[in-house]
Scaffold this motif. Structure first.
Motif, PDB file in Angstrom:
ATOM      1  N   LEU A  92     -15.300  32.427  72.632  1.00 59.67           N
ATOM      2  CA  LEU A  92     -14.291  32.594  73.688  1.00 59.67           C
ATOM      3  C   LEU A  92     -12.940  32.027  73.251  1.00 59.67           C
ATOM      4  O   LEU A  92     -11.897  32.662  73.458  1.00 59.67           O
ATOM      5  CB  LEU A  92     -14.761  31.933  74.980  1.00 59.67           C
ATOM      6  CG  LEU A  92     -15.951  32.635  75.659  1.00 59.67           C
ATOM      7  CD1 LEU A  92     -16.572  31.747  76.729  1.00 59.67           C
ATOM      8  CD2 LEU A  92     -15.516  33.981  76.266  1.00 59.67           C
ATOM      9  N   HIS A 145     -11.179  34.361  71.011  1.00 62.87           N
ATOM     10  CA  HIS A 145     -10.816  35.669  71.574  1.00 62.87           C
ATOM     11  C   HIS A 145     -10.220  35.519  72.968  1.00 62.87           C
ATOM     12  O   HIS A 145     -10.790  36.001  73.944  1.00 62.87           O
ATOM     13  CB  HIS A 145     -12.047  36.576  71.618  1.00 62.87           C
ATOM     14  CG  HIS A 145     -12.625  36.851  70.269  1.00 62.87           C
ATOM     15  ND1 HIS A 145     -13.546  35.999  69.674  1.00 62.87           N
ATOM     16  CD2 HIS A 145     -12.400  37.841  69.374  1.00 62.87           C
ATOM     17  CE1 HIS A 145     -13.858  36.485  68.480  1.00 62.87           C
ATOM     18  NE2 HIS A 145     -13.187  37.590  68.268  1.00 62.87           N
ATOM     19  N   HIS A 180      -7.860  36.095  76.254  1.00 63.02           N
ATOM     20  CA  HIS A 180      -7.334  37.284  76.939  1.00 63.02           C
ATOM     21  C   HIS A 180      -8.082  38.561  76.559  1.00 63.02           C
ATOM     22  O   HIS A 180      -7.497  39.632  76.544  1.00 63.02           O
ATOM     23  CB  HIS A 180      -5.833  37.477  76.656  1.00 63.02           C
ATOM     24  CG  HIS A 180      -4.958  36.594  77.481  1.00 63.02           C
ATOM     25  ND1 HIS A 180      -4.463  36.975  78.709  1.00 63.02           N
ATOM     26  CD2 HIS A 180      -4.482  35.344  77.264  1.00 63.02           C
ATOM     27  CE1 HIS A 180      -3.727  35.999  79.199  1.00 63.02           C
ATOM     28  NE2 HIS A 180      -3.708  34.991  78.349  1.00 63.02           N
ATOM     29  N   ARG A 181      -9.359  38.421  76.216  1.00 67.99           N
ATOM     30  CA  ARG A 181     -10.134  39.634  75.929  1.00 67.99           C
ATOM     31  C   ARG A 181     -11.355  39.664  76.852  1.00 67.99           C
ATOM     32  O   ARG A 181     -12.064  38.668  76.980  1.00 67.99           O
ATOM     33  CB  ARG A 181     -10.611  39.651  74.478  1.00 67.99           C
ATOM     34  CG  ARG A 181     -11.514  40.879  74.221  1.00 67.99           C
ATOM     35  CD  ARG A 181     -12.116  40.868  72.859  1.00 67.99           C
ATOM     36  NE  ARG A 181     -11.065  40.983  71.846  1.00 67.99           N
ATOM     37  CZ  ARG A 181     -11.315  41.060  70.546  1.00 67.99           C
ATOM     38  NH1 ARG A 181     -12.548  41.027  70.093  1.00 67.99           N
ATOM     39  NH2 ARG A 181     -10.323  41.158  69.686  1.00 67.99           N
ATOM     40  N   LEU A 182     -11.588  40.832  77.450  1.00 69.41           N
ATOM     41  CA  LEU A 182     -12.741  40.984  78.332  1.00 69.41           C
ATOM     42  C   LEU A 182     -13.987  41.192  77.473  1.00 69.41           C
ATOM     43  O   LEU A 182     -14.096  42.183  76.749  1.00 69.41           O
ATOM     44  CB  LEU A 182     -12.530  42.184  79.263  1.00 69.41           C
ATOM     45  CG  LEU A 182     -13.570  42.339  80.381  1.00 69.41           C
ATOM     46  CD1 LEU A 182     -13.499  41.181  81.371  1.00 69.41           C
ATOM     47  CD2 LEU A 182     -13.381  43.668  81.100  1.00 69.41           C
ATOM     48  N   VAL A 183     -14.903  40.223  77.526  1.00 67.01           N
ATOM     49  CA  VAL A 183     -16.120  40.292  76.710  1.00 67.01           C
ATOM     50  C   VAL A 183     -17.294  40.638  77.630  1.00 67.01           C
ATOM     51  O   VAL A 183     -17.588  39.878  78.558  1.00 67.01           O
ATOM     52  CB  VAL A 183     -16.386  38.933  76.021  1.00 67.01           C
ATOM     53  CG1 VAL A 183     -17.571  39.045  75.069  1.00 67.01           C
ATOM     54  CG2 VAL A 183     -15.147  38.434  75.295  1.00 67.01           C
ATOM     55  N   LEU A 191     -11.971  30.583  82.823  1.00 66.16           N
ATOM     56  CA  LEU A 191     -12.789  31.768  82.521  1.00 66.16           C
ATOM     57  C   LEU A 191     -12.779  32.642  83.756  1.00 66.16           C
ATOM     58  O   LEU A 191     -13.110  32.189  84.848  1.00 66.16           O
ATOM     59  CB  LEU A 191     -14.240  31.379  82.223  1.00 66.16           C
ATOM     60  CG  LEU A 191     -14.601  30.759  80.882  1.00 66.16           C
ATOM     61  CD1 LEU A 191     -16.115  30.772  80.708  1.00 66.16           C
ATOM     62  CD2 LEU A 191     -13.941  31.496  79.727  1.00 66.16           C
ATOM     63  N   THR A 219     -14.329  35.929  85.578  1.00 60.25           N
ATOM     64  CA  THR A 219     -15.471  36.839  85.515  1.00 60.25           C
ATOM     65  C   THR A 219     -15.130  38.115  86.265  1.00 60.25           C
ATOM     66  O   THR A 219     -14.703  38.076  87.413  1.00 60.25           O
ATOM     67  CB  THR A 219     -16.714  36.183  86.133  1.00 60.25           C
ATOM     68  OG1 THR A 219     -16.853  34.878  85.573  1.00 60.25           O
ATOM     69  CG2 THR A 219     -17.957  36.991  85.836  1.00 60.25           C
ATOM     70  N   LYS A 269     -13.498  36.724  80.660  1.00 59.80           N
ATOM     71  CA  LYS A 269     -12.249  36.649  79.920  1.00 59.80           C
ATOM     72  C   LYS A 269     -11.768  35.205  79.925  1.00 59.80           C
ATOM     73  O   LYS A 269     -11.725  34.558  80.969  1.00 59.80           O
ATOM     74  CB  LYS A 269     -11.218  37.541  80.614  1.00 59.80           C
ATOM     75  CG  LYS A 269     -10.003  37.865  79.770  1.00 59.80           C
ATOM     76  CD  LYS A 269      -8.920  38.486  80.609  1.00 59.80           C
ATOM     77  CE  LYS A 269      -9.062  40.002  80.729  1.00 59.80           C
ATOM     78  NZ  LYS A 269      -7.850  40.619  81.326  1.00 59.80           N
ATOM     79  N   TYR A 270     -11.417  34.707  78.736  1.00 59.65           N
ATOM     80  CA  TYR A 270     -10.890  33.350  78.631  1.00 59.65           C
ATOM     81  C   TYR A 270      -9.363  33.389  78.656  1.00 59.65           C
ATOM     82  O   TYR A 270      -8.743  34.072  77.836  1.00 59.65           O
ATOM     83  CB  TYR A 270     -11.386  32.678  77.339  1.00 59.65           C
ATOM     84  CG  TYR A 270     -10.590  31.448  76.943  1.00 59.65           C
ATOM     85  CD1 TYR A 270     -10.403  30.399  77.848  1.00 59.65           C
ATOM     86  CD2 TYR A 270     -10.017  31.331  75.681  1.00 59.65           C
ATOM     87  CE1 TYR A 270      -9.664  29.280  77.504  1.00 59.65           C
ATOM     88  CE2 TYR A 270      -9.284  30.214  75.320  1.00 59.65           C
ATOM     89  CZ  TYR A 270      -9.109  29.196  76.236  1.00 59.65           C
ATOM     90  OH  TYR A 270      -8.360  28.103  75.893  1.00 59.65           O
ATOM     91  N   ILE A 271      -8.772  32.669  79.597  1.00 60.13           N
ATOM     92  CA  ILE A 271      -7.310  32.575  79.702  1.00 60.13           C
ATOM     93  C   ILE A 271      -6.900  31.151  79.351  1.00 60.13           C
ATOM     94  O   ILE A 271      -7.169  30.225  80.109  1.00 60.13           O
ATOM     95  CB  ILE A 271      -6.825  32.883  81.144  1.00 60.13           C
ATOM     96  CG1 ILE A 271      -7.474  34.147  81.705  1.00 60.13           C
ATOM     97  CG2 ILE A 271      -5.295  32.949  81.206  1.00 60.13           C
ATOM     98  CD1 ILE A 271      -6.987  35.412  81.088  1.00 60.13           C
ATOM     99  N   ASN A 285      -3.238  37.083  72.643  1.00 58.08           N
ATOM    100  CA  ASN A 285      -3.980  38.166  71.981  1.00 58.08           C
ATOM    101  C   ASN A 285      -3.199  39.479  71.958  1.00 58.08           C
ATOM    102  O   ASN A 285      -3.706  40.528  72.340  1.00 58.08           O
ATOM    103  CB  ASN A 285      -5.350  38.362  72.675  1.00 58.08           C
ATOM    104  CG  ASN A 285      -6.245  39.326  71.936  1.00 58.08           C
ATOM    105  OD1 ASN A 285      -6.162  39.465  70.712  1.00 58.08           O
ATOM    106  ND2 ASN A 285      -7.092  40.033  72.674  1.00 58.08           N
TER     107      ASN A 285
END
Lengths: 283, 283
Positions: free
Chosen positions: A16, A19, A21-24, A59, A61, A70-72, A153
């Motif tokens: 996290l 990465h 600002h990426r939706l995982v 985080l 969800t 997504k981690y901001i 990102n």
């Protein structure tokens, strides 16, 4: 491979952080560890709580089939205050004063750990501005621009004072430097920016704002939008008219007294702007 | 604050990732979490195992009163192979070909995620070289230099083609560009590099090696030592004599055929060099 919770927590935290600002999708983790989605959700709850308590960020969800986590990265006030205090101390050193009242900042800009911390601060205040790209002008703004872009990102585009064969066709403009009133040129590779991009302009130093105003004009040529402006140090005094109105500055340099060997720096408008920009963001 | 193991693992992982190549005393963690050192040691064992299994790098424990734990980012072969495959695909695209047989690489250099991955690769091969500082030349090498320096936790110095008032006094040298055989100038701020520094030279592109040879000559002026040279892309063909012998390259560009619109790239010497350099390092 099947992993225990403790090992999953370490690996998910790393993923996290690397990465932002990426939706995982949760399946990314459940496949990777051979774990049930419910276990992954619990893990994410633990990580979220730790990140929020320790000021690492949040985080988010997103539910549903196309959802995920997504981690901001978000800096808190305490971290901002520490960085501003650190910079105040560094910038005030009289040995920074150069002939002509300039300030030597090369060592500060050459410190990746510091640049990354400051980059995280700027990425925090602009976290909800839907930034597509970070723009800066060569050379000194580049490290900070990359640090901000890493946490958001997004890609970086670098405006140059000259145009190079290795850039292909470029768009160039003339602009008036705010302080010296001289006509200058800046250029950007045509293929480096798409029309409609939302651009965060980052630079290390702003006096009257001519260079940043130049970048704004260049963005118009690309039909791109200024989504924010961030500068590490704004200079006060001796400015007839500031060409840029809306910007976030971390530090404000009010005076460089060459004779008395004294540098006067204050916090910039960061905290004030951060309060305004972040309101409603994390909730 | 007193934290549970799960929360400690998340926070310690984050701290270690954000402070590579730094010796952290165990008391830093035991004070922060109000935990016994024995618990912290167990936590570190879990993190170490995860990092090593997942290819994130290694944790080195230094015993004794002045000891602690140090995170060394290390890329494994699989990761290197993935990045090389990704770069091969990107670089081979015929739309990159510019007039004169140049290759457009601005988008690759403007991608922070990619630069950070590549930076980690280079930091891995030079992890045990006791690097004090990373050096590059403006402008295109800067992003990669910062990425490498971030993972090595050392400052960056940037050589310029011109000298600026904001740099103070500079040392400048003339050098012969390897390909064009023209005399060029490069300059570095006098106070940016201490005598005796061990310097890792990083650049985005190397043809005959004139620019890098120039940086090496400049280092001699500062009585600093070249501890390693890393380039993203080395160009083959049409080179009478390579001026630089010892370097690590990630990619090798063997041909740009403007007429046939074909780019031929191969992996550079990275894997070969990494094998040699890493031997004896992790064990």
């Amino acid at each position: 491979m099947k992993l225990k919770r403790s090992a999953r927590l370490v690996d998910m935290t790393r993923f996290l952080l690397e990465h932002p600002h990426r939706l995982v999708p949760l399946t990314h983790f459940s496949d990777r560890y051979g774990s049930a989605k419910s276990s992954i959700s619990e893990d994410l709850g633990i990580i979220k709580e730790s990140f929020e308590q320790q000021g690492a960020g949040s985080l988010i969800t997103v539910p549903g089939a196309a959802g995920g986590v997504k981690y901001i990265p978000l800096s808190n006030e305490e971290e901002a205050a520490q960085i501003i205090a650190d910079l105040s101390e560094r910038l005030s050193k009289p040995e920074r004063i150069l002939p002509g009242g300039y300030l030597y900042m090369t060592d500060i800009l050459g410190n990746p750990e510091l640049m990354n911390k400051i980059g995280r601060l700027f990425s925090s205040v602009f976290a909800d501005r839907s930034i597509d790209v970070v723009m800066t002008v060569a050379t000194k703004g580049i490290p900070l621009a990359y640090a901000v872009a890493t946490y958001l990102n997004v890609p970086v585009v670098i405006v140059r004072r000259d145009s190079r064969v290795t850039e292909g066709s470029t768009v160039s403009i003339n602009y008036i430097s705010g302080s010296s009133k001289r006509i200058q040129t800046m250029a950007l590779a045509r293929r480096s920016l798409e029309a409609g991009s939302r651009v965060l302009v980052i630079d290390d130093f702003m006096k009257a704002g001519g260079t940043i105003q130049g970048m704004v004009s260049l963005l118009e040529e690309f039909q791109a939008t200024v989504a924010g402006i961030g500068v590490l140090v704004e200079a006060q005094g001796d400015i007839e008219e500031r060409l840029v109105e809306e910007f976030v500055s971390l530090m404000s340099l009010s005076q460089v007294d060459v004779k008395e060997k004294k540098v006067t720096v204050e916090p910039g408008n960061y905290r004030h702007k951060a309060d305004k920009l972040l309101k409603g963001e994390t909730e």
